[in-house]
Scaffold this motif. Structure first.
Motif: not given
Length: 385
Positions: A41-54
């Motif tokens: 929501a903050h960046v205006g993307a439709k989807h986000a997937v959290a992981v343990n590192s970049a």
């Protein structure tokens, strides 16, 4: 020692983590999807997937875009090695595009020249990874146009850049890319301890990343080869990894995200003080593109050739005075592992020239003006001899 960067952790952040420790879930609970929704929501993307590192995020981004043996990934030599290693993890060839000497980001003009040569040779890249160095966005309009013309996919390495924008669009909106990747390492803009995030507007890419971050396993009956049976049923439908983010990390990230705007504003105020105080010294100060609002992860200066002191001597002088300066980055192609792959010093002269003169000065949201004044006074004394 005044560090070049550090986390800003409040009592509210600590309580958010404590609340998780007292809850029923330490991993795979409600905080991870809440953090994902908040970042999207903050960046205006439709989807986000959290992981343990970049680094994990970059690896998964390459995999979901189909990078493999026989393919090529291009990125910037002015980055941490993770930006190119992600291609090697997939068995792809890696190459680099030299930097713009003002922004220190991938140069779109050099990218076009390299693409035209590669097209003639039948060796176009499958993926290009522009790196938003120091928090300042690359020229994503130009790179997006080149992607459409030459047919490659784009992963924005936005590890430095959450809270920044390009021409009014938040970094991570993926207006000109397939995927963007954020880092939540402690020295970045916000932190989850360790952690990373994939953002995209493509539901299929997000779904595939969710599977791959957890061993390639699904519990979705619609995705199973042999659905049915008990509620315990799951199937491994691909070869994935354990790249999951914990509930503690997500809780910290959620709490930190509430402070993101304040953190970036504070960094801009400190950078403005550096801009004024250092303007008369033999330094090249960081240039900020008028179309970009930088997240200002780093404040990098370059030592002018006519300065009375060299980079090494100045670096050591600052360290002796309790100032934890650093250098970002040693050009990736000069690392021994990459030398063994055939890269040589001289291959990307603008990145090498920049590196030979660069020093990252301390900059973080909670840095005091007194500490910053100490950095400034030592620089003035050393460079006005």
């Amino acid at each position: 020692m005044i560090p070049y960067g550090r986390q800003s952790v409040s009592e509210k952040d600590i309580q958010a983590v404590v609340d998780v420790l007292r809850s029923d879930f330490l991993t795979q609970g409600p905080r991870v999807p809440a953090f994902e929704r908040a970042v999207a929501a903050h960046v205006g993307a439709k989807h986000a997937v959290a992981v343990n590192s970049a680094t994990s995020a970059l690896h998964l981004a390459c995999l979901v875009l189909g990078l493999g043996a026989g393919d090529a990934l291009w990125t910037s030599p002015n980055s941490f090695v993770a930006s190119s290693n992600c291609g090697l993890y997939c068995g792809a060839r890696v190459d680099f595009v030299d930097i713009d000497p003002r922004t220190y980001n991938m140069c779109p003009r050099d990218l076009r020249r390299k693409l035209e040569t590669a097209r003639s040779a039948g060796r176009l890249p499958k993926i290009v990874v522009p790196v938003h160095f120091s928090g300042q966005s690359c020229d994503m309009d130009a790179i997006g146009e080149l992607a459409r013309e030459f047919g490659f996919r784009v992963i924005e390495d936005a590890s430095h850049a959450i809270g920044g924008s390009w021409r009014g669009s938040p970094v991570g909106s993926c207006a000109h890319s397939d995927i963007a990747v954020f880092s939540f390492h402690p020295v970045k803009i916000i932190t989850s301890g360790e952690g990373g995030m994939i953002v995209t507007n493509d539901a299929a890419l997000a779904s595939r990343a969710i599977e791959l971050r957890s061993h390639g396993v699904t519990r979705d009956p619609d995705r199973m080869v042999r659905p049915g049976g008990g509620a315990w049923r799951y199937e491994q439908i691909g070869l994935g990894f354990n790249y999951r983010m914990t509930e503690m990390q997500a809780a910290l990230g959620l709490s930190q995200l509430e402070e993101l705007v304040r953190f970036v504003v504070a960094r801009h105020a400190l950078a403005a003080r550096y801009d004024v105080a250092l303007s008369g010294l033999p330094l090249v100060l960081p240039w900020r593109h008028p179309d970009s609002y930088s997240a200002l992860h780093l404040y990098v200066v370059q030592i002018e050739d006519h300065a009375p002191i060299g980079r090494m001597e100045l670096f050591e002088r600052l360290r002796e005075e309790g100032i934890g300066v650093n250098v970002h980055y040693i050009p990736i192609h000069t690392q021994p592992y990459y030398s063994a792959l055939g890269f040589e010093v001289g291959d990307f002269p603008l990145a090498e020239r920049y590196y030979s003169r660069a020093i990252s000065l301390p900059l973080y949201a909670d840095m005091s003006e007194a500490d910053q004044d100490h950095v400034i006074s030592v620089l003035i004394e050393a460079l006005r001899r």
